[in-house]
Design a protein around this motif. Sequence first.
Motif, PDB file in Angstrom:
ATOM      1  N   LYS A  38       0.807  -1.228   0.000  1.00  0.00           N
ATOM      2  CA  LYS A  38       0.000   0.000   0.000  1.00  0.00           C
ATOM      3  C   LYS A  38       0.838   1.276   0.000  1.00  0.00           C
ATOM      4  N   LEU A  39       2.148   1.157   0.161  1.00  0.00           N
ATOM      5  CA  LEU A  39       2.992   2.347   0.266  1.00  0.00           C
ATOM      6  C   LEU A  39       3.049   3.122  -1.046  1.00  0.00           C
ATOM      7  N   PRO A  40       3.039   4.458  -0.973  1.00  0.00           N
ATOM      8  CA  PRO A  40       3.277   5.260  -2.174  1.00  0.00           C
ATOM      9  C   PRO A  40       4.699   5.005  -2.683  1.00  0.00           C
ATOM     10  N   ALA A  41       4.913   5.104  -3.971  1.00  0.00           N
ATOM     11  CA  ALA A  41       6.220   4.813  -4.563  1.00  0.00           C
ATOM     12  C   ALA A  41       7.197   5.981  -4.430  1.00  0.00           C
ATOM     13  N   THR A  42       6.723   7.136  -3.989  1.00  0.00           N
ATOM     14  CA  THR A  42       7.578   8.314  -3.893  1.00  0.00           C
ATOM     15  C   THR A  42       8.574   8.180  -2.747  1.00  0.00           C
ATOM     16  N   ASN A  43       9.751   8.803  -2.904  1.00  0.00           N
ATOM     17  CA  ASN A  43      10.757   8.790  -1.851  1.00  0.00           C
ATOM     18  C   ASN A  43      10.204   9.463  -0.598  1.00  0.00           C
TER      19      ASN A  43
END
Length: 202
Positions: A38-43
């Motif tokens: 579920k994590l966003p792919a952004t740093n």
Amino acid sequence: MGQQSLIYSFVARGTVILSEYTDFTGNFTKIAHQCLQKLPATNNKFAYNCDGHTFNYLVEDGFTYCVVAVESIGRQVPIAFLERIKDDFTKKYGGGKAATAAANSLNQEFGPKLKEQMQYCVDHQEAISKLTKVKAQITELTWVMTETIDKILDREEKIDILVDKTVDLRSLAQEFRENSDQMRRKMWWKNMKICGGFNCAN
């Protein structure tokens, strides 16, 4: 390991876990994997709470570094672990086989490093906390913080973290049988004493 302060860690490329390590058993691994999906792919850095534990993630350049910790250890030690393991992983695999490695294929190579850094961070909590606080004052450490695991997984029921609480049902059944046999023998001797060694039914 250090009173279970850090109980599980992994490194993933996207949602593919390349290497992981834990000394414990429980459903925290499943929850950590579900959160990864579920994590966003952004740093960025993310932390989620569940049942007295924190699930801490550092996402950078397509790789995710995770550590599950007991909430009482605070924030500095998990942050320090993630930064240290990211540096180790980047030095070892930067521009190399991590970009195409299969799931869990780096366990043998990198698993010992996860274990080593977990132990180091637990053994040097006080020094790490001070160092991380100083670093936080110099460079802004922003975390997307802190939703509960229930929210990120869109689940209504409470999820309990089970660490070292697994029960061997076979040994439990064996213990029950042994206790039953002992009780049966004890009651038989008691009955014999009451009846004076004769059959009470006669």
